[in-house]
Scaffold this motif. Sequence first.
Motif, PDB file in Angstrom:
ATOM      1  N   ASP A 129     -30.377 -36.497  -3.435  1.00 55.43           N
ATOM      2  CA  ASP A 129     -31.647 -36.603  -4.031  1.00 55.43           C
ATOM      3  C   ASP A 129     -32.019 -35.065  -4.631  1.00 55.43           C
ATOM      4  O   ASP A 129     -32.494 -35.385  -5.904  1.00 55.43           O
ATOM      5  CB  ASP A 129     -32.696 -36.795  -3.105  1.00 55.43           C
ATOM      6  N   TYR A 362     -40.474 -38.244   2.610  1.00 57.33           N
ATOM      7  CA  TYR A 362     -39.120 -37.661   1.675  1.00 57.33           C
ATOM      8  C   TYR A 362     -39.299 -36.368   1.468  1.00 57.33           C
ATOM      9  O   TYR A 362     -38.711 -35.470   0.793  1.00 57.33           O
ATOM     10  CB  TYR A 362     -38.858 -38.341   0.183  1.00 57.33           C
ATOM     11  N   GLY A 389     -44.544 -48.453  -4.743  1.00 57.64           N
ATOM     12  CA  GLY A 389     -44.857 -47.211  -3.968  1.00 57.64           C
ATOM     13  C   GLY A 389     -45.205 -47.480  -2.364  1.00 57.64           C
ATOM     14  O   GLY A 389     -45.715 -46.574  -1.776  1.00 57.64           O
ATOM     15  N   ALA A 390     -45.555 -48.900  -2.214  1.00 59.68           N
ATOM     16  CA  ALA A 390     -46.086 -49.347  -0.757  1.00 59.68           C
ATOM     17  C   ALA A 390     -45.061 -48.920   0.299  1.00 59.68           C
ATOM     18  O   ALA A 390     -45.481 -48.555   1.541  1.00 59.68           O
ATOM     19  CB  ALA A 390     -46.266 -50.576  -0.502  1.00 59.68           C
ATOM     20  N   GLY A 391     -43.772 -48.591   0.037  1.00 59.89           N
ATOM     21  CA  GLY A 391     -42.759 -48.087   0.932  1.00 59.89           C
ATOM     22  C   GLY A 391     -41.755 -49.175   1.436  1.00 59.89           C
ATOM     23  O   GLY A 391     -41.038 -49.115   2.408  1.00 59.89           O
ATOM     24  N   LYS A 392     -41.767 -50.270   0.726  1.00 59.89           N
ATOM     25  CA  LYS A 392     -40.891 -51.315   0.948  1.00 59.89           C
ATOM     26  C   LYS A 392     -39.629 -51.118   0.868  1.00 59.89           C
ATOM     27  O   LYS A 392     -38.776 -51.249   1.828  1.00 59.89           O
ATOM     28  CB  LYS A 392     -41.173 -52.396  -0.004  1.00 59.89           C
ATOM     29  N   SER A 393     -38.910 -50.333  -0.006  1.00 55.91           N
ATOM     30  CA  SER A 393     -37.557 -50.079  -0.316  1.00 55.91           C
ATOM     31  C   SER A 393     -37.070 -48.957   0.503  1.00 55.91           C
ATOM     32  O   SER A 393     -36.105 -48.714   1.196  1.00 55.91           O
ATOM     33  CB  SER A 393     -37.277 -49.354  -1.798  1.00 55.91           C
ATOM     34  N   THR A 394     -38.234 -48.021   0.884  1.00 58.74           N
ATOM     35  CA  THR A 394     -38.092 -46.943   1.850  1.00 58.74           C
ATOM     36  C   THR A 394     -37.706 -47.553   3.287  1.00 58.74           C
ATOM     37  O   THR A 394     -36.720 -46.927   3.896  1.00 58.74           O
ATOM     38  CB  THR A 394     -39.148 -46.064   2.114  1.00 58.74           C
TER      39      THR A 394
HETATM   40  P1  ATP Z   1     -41.497 -50.493  -5.737  1.00 54.99           P
HETATM   41  O1  ATP Z   1     -42.006 -52.005  -5.442  1.00 54.99           O
HETATM   42  O2  ATP Z   1     -42.067 -49.817  -6.935  1.00 54.99           O
HETATM   43  O3  ATP Z   1     -40.062 -50.580  -5.445  1.00 54.99           O
HETATM   44  P2  ATP Z   1     -41.715 -49.424  -3.010  1.00 54.99           P
HETATM   45  O4  ATP Z   1     -42.626 -50.239  -2.206  1.00 54.99           O
HETATM   46  O5  ATP Z   1     -40.479 -49.937  -2.593  1.00 54.99           O
HETATM   47  O6  ATP Z   1     -42.215 -49.662  -4.438  1.00 54.99           O
HETATM   48  P3  ATP Z   1     -40.597 -46.878  -2.391  1.00 54.99           P
HETATM   49  O7  ATP Z   1     -39.616 -47.025  -3.120  1.00 54.99           O
HETATM   50  O8  ATP Z   1     -40.292 -47.388  -0.818  1.00 54.99           O
HETATM   51  O9  ATP Z   1     -41.887 -47.872  -2.725  1.00 54.99           O
HETATM   52  O10 ATP Z   1     -41.283 -45.435  -2.535  1.00 54.99           O
HETATM   53  C1  ATP Z   1     -42.484 -45.282  -1.276  1.00 54.99           C
HETATM   54  C2  ATP Z   1     -42.891 -43.690  -1.741  1.00 54.99           C
HETATM   55  O11 ATP Z   1     -41.840 -42.990  -1.588  1.00 54.99           O
HETATM   56  C3  ATP Z   1     -43.463 -43.664  -3.183  1.00 54.99           C
HETATM   57  O12 ATP Z   1     -44.442 -42.701  -3.205  1.00 54.99           O
HETATM   58  C4  ATP Z   1     -42.293 -43.099  -3.878  1.00 54.99           C
HETATM   59  O13 ATP Z   1     -42.486 -41.912  -4.901  1.00 54.99           O
HETATM   60  C5  ATP Z   1     -41.549 -42.130  -2.764  1.00 54.99           C
HETATM   61  N1  ATP Z   1     -40.270 -41.996  -2.877  1.00 54.99           N
HETATM   62  C6  ATP Z   1     -39.393 -43.116  -2.869  1.00 54.99           C
HETATM   63  N2  ATP Z   1     -37.894 -42.430  -2.991  1.00 54.99           N
HETATM   64  C7  ATP Z   1     -37.954 -41.133  -3.160  1.00 54.99           C
HETATM   65  C8  ATP Z   1     -36.846 -40.200  -3.084  1.00 54.99           C
HETATM   66  N3  ATP Z   1     -35.865 -40.380  -3.061  1.00 54.99           N
HETATM   67  N4  ATP Z   1     -37.735 -38.868  -3.052  1.00 54.99           N
HETATM   68  C9  ATP Z   1     -38.846 -38.551  -3.104  1.00 54.99           C
HETATM   69  N5  ATP Z   1     -39.747 -39.613  -2.901  1.00 54.99           N
HETATM   70  C10 ATP Z   1     -39.598 -40.985  -3.024  1.00 54.99           C
END
Ligand code: ATP
Length: 617
Positions: A129, A362, A389-394
């Motif tokens: 990253d 992160y 940005g809710a955190g789903k992919s995280t």
């Molecule tokens: P989307 O529907 O847009 O894909 P999401 O719900 O999947 O969003 P995430 O991708 O999980 O959201 O992101 C959650 C938070 O973590 C966001 O604030 C994003 O900016 C932050 N984030 C995601 N990936 C990274 C990373 N590699 N480094 C730093 N911050 C990150």
Amino acid sequence: MATTASDSADDDTGDRDRAAQGRRMVWDLIRGQRLRYAAAITAMAVGTTFLLSVPYLLKRATDAIARGDADLMHTVVWAAVGVVAFTAADGFFTYLRGRWAAQASEGAVRGLRHQLYSHLERLPCRYHDQADTGDLVQRCSSDVETVRVFLAAQVVEIARVSLLLAVAVPIMLSQDWRMSLLALCLVPVIVAMALLFFRKVRRLFEQVDESEGRLTTVLQENLTGIRVVRAFAQQDHEINKFLERNGEFRDLEYRLFIAMSNYWTTSDLLVFTQIGIVLVGGGFFVVQGQISPGTWVLFWWLLRTIIWPVRHIGRVLADSGKATVAIDRIGEVLAEPPESVEAVPAEPIGGAITIENLTFSYGNDRPALDGLSLNIAEGETVALLGPPGAGKSTLINLLVRLYDYEQGSIHVGPHELRTINRDALRDAFGVVLQDPFLYSKTVRENIVIGHTAASDAEVESSAHAADIHGNISGFADGYDTVVGERGVTLSGGQRQRLAIARALVKDPAFLVLDDSLSAVDTKTEARILRALARRHGNRTTILIAHRLSSTRLADRIFLLDQGRLVQAGTHDELMAVEGPYRRLWNLQGSLEDDLRHDLAEATSATPRRAVSEAQRT
Ligand code: ATP
């Protein structure tokens, strides 16, 4: 957060430790080639002995001529034959030296490249990253090349110059100490100047390397994002950015060039002065009768043999300065701690997923997941919903251990996630991303990447389920069609469906679709989800989607916001209560109605407008 002086001192110490550790790793690789290096250095020593014997032959012949010996011709002819033979022997051993040094350096560098690449593959996502891709590419290519040149030529050259001095100086002293003083008076100056120069340009070499890294990054970002650059008409902006980096690189290279030119000119002047001193001073001693003409020739020839390599040592040291910078840069990467490797569990990975009080950041101020607790039963299909940005992919990133969390826990079946071997865990998951990466290979090769032993029937059945078989059959070469770099020859929807087929062919225990049907129309999406439901067996499916029409097919829906769980339940349960899900559903329904209405109006208006315009003309 503000950094304190002690923080930055700790960082510096950490960097130094890492560089030292990395340097040790690189030297270990070189040590593995020590036999070949020993052979190369032995060949160099034998060749140098022949070379240093030539002045003796010349001295004997010159003295014989000066004395007018009776067997003069015999001495001169044998001296000439000896010079040719010794020079040829030196040439032969120089060849052996080059050959064995090349084998040693190529062997060490091959090992280095392999270690570097496999280490990069094992470094955590957190590292990637923050890492600059162009800089990493440069460390793996031009830095490795710098080390190769150092190992192939400079290591042996440094040994050669040391040997030349170690042998030639005692020979000179054994002949005449005054001539020795004359012949060597400028040598310490030449060596000292080389060392000073080497120190001075070291930082400049670093700056050139860093600048080249920045240039590579701009180029690499531009080439990978060329479509975005064009779509937003950003070519001029990008060209200017490249020009700026290119100019910075040119300026640094220019400064280096000037520094090198100054060095060469000054050291040339010193070398010729040193030769002049021996010629004039030696001539004077010969006229005075203090040394023989042969001794004069011997000094002149010995000096001529050692002075050019000694003068060249400046270049070698400068290049080895560059090589130590390159070794440190490679060492820094090698010293980064890789992902941990846990034992592979005996039984297949599967079962319920239980998440308790999970918090993850992160490294930003706001955590991406904040005290999240939920569970997913084995075989269940769940949908994750929530704003960007809710955190789903995280959550998915944590489930496949792309990142490790520190607070809370995730259990998969009976195992805590952090105790499960990453490869085994990822084998159990089929993850499809919104913008999947395809290789410049055939459709079939792209599908079987996670399960190379898959049969044709398995490939086709997965393609059917992903609703892509029809498209593939329409391609000229069917499953053998090459998809182009990153799948450029396919549409976004085709790419997504191909990636779903790729995940399905593995028959994973957990299937994750991370917004991976966003590029297909609603009908196709429903068809794929129905096909997945038919095949699903005991598979757990996690669906991230923004269209509620598809998420309602899930057994349960989890609504996340700002890393927290805000609602959970079936579609009917969530619709029965006032809350964000019902609001979202009503909002999306009314938006879709509005859109349908607008489209209907537009399609009925278009022919009328076309007719009236045709009448006007
Ligand atoms: P989307 O529907 O847009 O894909 P999401 O719900 O999947 O969003 P995430 O991708 O999980 O959201 O992101 C959650 C938070 O973590 C966001 O604030 C994003 O900016 C932050 N984030 C995601 N990936 C990274 C990373 N590699 N480094 C730093 N911050 C990150």
